[in-house]
Design a protein around this motif. Structure first.
Motif, PDB file in Angstrom:
ATOM      1  N   ASN A 245       0.828  -1.216   0.000  1.00  0.00           N
ATOM      2  CA  ASN A 245       0.000   0.000   0.000  1.00  0.00           C
ATOM      3  C   ASN A 245       0.856   1.256   0.000  1.00  0.00           C
ATOM      4  N   ALA A 246       1.936   1.241   0.792  1.00  0.00           N
ATOM      5  CA  ALA A 246       2.831   2.400   0.833  1.00  0.00           C
ATOM      6  C   ALA A 246       3.479   2.631  -0.528  1.00  0.00           C
ATOM      7  N   LEU A 247       3.920   1.557  -1.172  1.00  0.00           N
ATOM      8  CA  LEU A 247       4.578   1.679  -2.468  1.00  0.00           C
ATOM      9  C   LEU A 247       3.597   2.098  -3.558  1.00  0.00           C
ATOM     10  N   GLN A 251       4.698   5.543  -5.059  1.00  0.00           N
ATOM     11  CA  GLN A 251       5.351   5.355  -6.357  1.00  0.00           C
ATOM     12  C   GLN A 251       4.369   5.404  -7.522  1.00  0.00           C
ATOM     13  N   GLU A 252       3.261   4.679  -7.384  1.00  0.00           N
ATOM     14  CA  GLU A 252       2.354   4.517  -8.514  1.00  0.00           C
ATOM     15  C   GLU A 252       1.376   5.679  -8.655  1.00  0.00           C
ATOM     16  N   PHE A 253       0.894   6.198  -7.515  1.00  0.00           N
ATOM     17  CA  PHE A 253      -0.154   7.222  -7.572  1.00  0.00           C
ATOM     18  C   PHE A 253       0.316   8.596  -7.103  1.00  0.00           C
ATOM     19  N   GLY A 254       1.536   8.698  -6.590  1.00  0.00           N
ATOM     20  CA  GLY A 254       2.085   9.990  -6.197  1.00  0.00           C
ATOM     21  C   GLY A 254       1.325  10.667  -5.069  1.00  0.00           C
ATOM     22  N   ARG A 255       0.825   9.894  -4.112  1.00  0.00           N
ATOM     23  CA  ARG A 255       0.029  10.454  -3.017  1.00  0.00           C
ATOM     24  C   ARG A 255       0.875  10.622  -1.761  1.00  0.00           C
ATOM     25  N   GLY A 256       0.289  11.299  -0.741  1.00  0.00           N
ATOM     26  CA  GLY A 256       0.997  11.607   0.491  1.00  0.00           C
ATOM     27  C   GLY A 256       0.565  10.758   1.663  1.00  0.00           C
ATOM     28  N   ALA A 257       0.932  11.227   2.871  1.00  0.00           N
ATOM     29  CA  ALA A 257       0.699  10.450   4.088  1.00  0.00           C
ATOM     30  C   ALA A 257      -0.787  10.222   4.355  1.00  0.00           C
ATOM     31  N   PHE A 260      -2.092   7.559   2.032  1.00  0.00           N
ATOM     32  CA  PHE A 260      -1.502   6.273   2.426  1.00  0.00           C
ATOM     33  C   PHE A 260      -2.231   5.707   3.634  1.00  0.00           C
ATOM     34  N   GLY A 261      -2.459   6.534   4.651  1.00  0.00           N
ATOM     35  CA  GLY A 261      -3.179   6.079   5.832  1.00  0.00           C
ATOM     36  C   GLY A 261      -4.605   5.658   5.512  1.00  0.00           C
ATOM     37  N   LEU A 262      -5.245   6.352   4.576  1.00  0.00           N
ATOM     38  CA  LEU A 262      -6.624   6.037   4.202  1.00  0.00           C
ATOM     39  C   LEU A 262      -6.726   4.642   3.587  1.00  0.00           C
ATOM     40  N   LEU A 263      -5.698   4.216   2.854  1.00  0.00           N
ATOM     41  CA  LEU A 263      -5.727   2.875   2.264  1.00  0.00           C
ATOM     42  C   LEU A 263      -5.823   1.800   3.344  1.00  0.00           C
ATOM     43  N   GLY A 264      -5.103   1.984   4.443  1.00  0.00           N
ATOM     44  CA  GLY A 264      -5.186   1.029   5.542  1.00  0.00           C
ATOM     45  C   GLY A 264      -6.573   0.987   6.146  1.00  0.00           C
ATOM     46  N   SER A 265      -7.227   2.139   6.226  1.00  0.00           N
ATOM     47  CA  SER A 265      -8.574   2.187   6.772  1.00  0.00           C
ATOM     48  C   SER A 265      -9.578   1.518   5.844  1.00  0.00           C
ATOM     49  N   TYR A 309      -5.857   5.605  -8.052  1.00  0.00           N
ATOM     50  CA  TYR A 309      -5.878   5.521  -6.594  1.00  0.00           C
ATOM     51  C   TYR A 309      -7.248   5.106  -6.075  1.00  0.00           C
ATOM     52  N   VAL A 310      -8.314   5.719  -6.556  1.00  0.00           N
ATOM     53  CA  VAL A 310      -9.658   5.429  -6.061  1.00  0.00           C
ATOM     54  C   VAL A 310     -10.025   3.978  -6.354  1.00  0.00           C
ATOM     55  N   ALA A 311      -9.763   3.525  -7.581  1.00  0.00           N
ATOM     56  CA  ALA A 311     -10.079   2.143  -7.945  1.00  0.00           C
ATOM     57  C   ALA A 311      -9.277   1.161  -7.086  1.00  0.00           C
ATOM     58  N   PHE A 312      -8.021   1.498  -6.834  1.00  0.00           N
ATOM     59  CA  PHE A 312      -7.193   0.633  -5.991  1.00  0.00           C
ATOM     60  C   PHE A 312      -7.747   0.567  -4.568  1.00  0.00           C
TER      61      PHE A 312
END
Length: 418
Positions: A245-247, A251-257, A260-265, A309-312
């Motif tokens: 998720n961090a990578l 790397q792939e979507f150019g997003r920030g912290a 990144f945290g939202l993906l875990g949620s 990012y959203v689809a992922f």
């Protein structure tokens, strides 16, 4: 789910422990996100460094996890849990102070991650064995579902809170807040009614003989062997979402912290659905464990093909559901299938294979991402996991003797929902 789990919550000792551990779980996820983000900051976004620090944290589980199982079968589990929680809190306080003091270096993060891993190597098999001191055997399946729900509810809250705090105040305050959460399980352990605890005898054999005995037992029991074999490939190659998720986010979507945290949620949303299903499940067989592992590998691999990012993020919901389904099914299968005197050592092996294999998988995934990209790392790692699961199942079919017809029902651990 209420009918299945509410009777367990009438147990005062277990209720205290669940509340305390739930708060600490939030802190665990906050510290994990802060640690990963700090490493990325200190190393200019190095995927290898991120994978390596994750590997270092889980290396003790791989190396000394079985010893943790021996300790859990030999010494008072409540005392062991108190010690491990104190160590976890001190790690968070130290790292937070280093960050706020401006002197933090990459090696500090590695060293404290290693110490945290040692505490976790003792904590995991101990907490699994401690369950039967709190509840009856019939309540274990509900407890597994509740524990999974607690852990992944924390996964829903912790990463999002950590990401927001990092964006505003940096990683230092996050480490300090995470450290204070260990107070809750410590208080719960100290306030338990000892007269209500179930006595589970500890074994007094030699440490080495207990360790070898546990390994032999796990190998000669076909159901335990196949579940642990499948777990080895899932833990090593598929269950590395904090790293992938961090990578993918950076790397792939150019997003920030925050993103990144939202993906875990988001991942935790699916995990909570999996926990709800686990609490109502009426049977857990090794075949179900294998099927859930395959499902997890497939949907995780497919998430690597998401275009944005959203689809992922949306794809992470079924990833979380299938991962939690596999974890709870394999956990319940092993806890109820293992002999009582072997449970600590069997669960230690399970923890070795779910988390201790991260030092192998995480750095490898980080290296692949650095060379060929995050998408390739995510897809390839899950493909390897699926191939490995196939090999384990094929070997099980060849080597496991068919049971007599009268014993066919023993292949399933029946879980009666209340």
């Amino acid at each position: 789910m209420g009918e299945a789990v509410l009777p367990v919550l009438r147990n005062g000792n277990y209720r205290k422990w669940l509340i305390g551990l739930s708060v600490a779980n939030v802190g665990t996820w906050m510290q994990r996100i802060a640690q990963d983000w700090l490493v990325l900051q200190l190393t200019d976004g190095s995927g290898v460094a991120l994978g390596s620090v994750t590997g270092v944290q889980f290396l003790p589980i791989l190396l000394v996890g079985p010893v943790g199982g021996v300790l859990a079968d030999r010494f008072p589990r409540r005392h062991l849990l108190l010690v491990t929680q104190i160590v976890v809190g001190l790690c968070g306080l130290t790292l937070g102070a280093l960050v706020l003091g401006g002197g933090v270096q990459t090696w500090h993060v590695y060293a404290l991650a290693l110490l945290l891993g040692v505490a976790n190597a003792v904590f995991q098999p101990t907490v699994q064995s401690f369950v039967l001191e709190l509840v009856t055997r019939e309540e274990v399946p509900s407890v597994v579902g509740l524990s999974g729900g607690s852990f992944h509810a924390a996964r829903l809250i912790g990463p999002g809170v950590a990401g927001a705090l990092i964006a505003v105040a940096g990683t230092g305050p996050v480490f300090l807040i995470a450290a204070t959460t260990v107070i809750f399980p410590i208080v719960a352990l100290l306030r338990m009614d000892r007269e209500q605890l179930h006595e589970v005898p500890t074994e007094r054999g030699g440490g080495l003989s207990m360790l070898v005995g546990g390994l032999r037992y796990a190998w000669r029991e076909p159901q335990i062997r196949v579940v642990l074999g499948v777990t080895a490939f899932v833990g090593t190659f598929a269950a590395n979402s904090p790293v992938t998720n961090a990578l993918m986010a950076t790397q792939e979507f150019g997003r920030g912290a925050r993103e990144f945290g939202l993906l875990g949620s988001v991942l935790a949303v699916g995990s909570l659905a999996g926990a709800a299903l686990a609490a109502r499940r009426k049977s857990v067989s090794w075949k179900f464990v294998a099927a859930s592992a395959v499902a997890f590998g497939v949907v995780n691999m497919l998430s690597g093909f998401m275009p944005g990012y959203v689809a992922f993020a949306v794809a992470l919901v079924p990833v979380g559901l299938t991962q939690l389904t596999f974890i709870t099914a394999s956990n319940a299968s092993l806890q109820l299938g293992a002999a009582p005197e072997m449970r600590g050592r069997v669960m230690a092996l399970f923890m070795v294979l779910t988390m201790g294999t991260t030092p192998i998988g995480a750095p490898l995934i980080g290296w692949i991402a650095q060379v060929w990209g995050a998408r390739t790392a995510l897809v390839l790692s899950n493909l390897v996991a699926l191939l490995g699961i196939g090999v384990v199942l094929a070997l099980h079919r060849i080597t496991a003797p068919p049971p007599p017809a009268s014993e066919a029902d023993n292949l399933e651990t029946r879980v009666e929902a209340k």
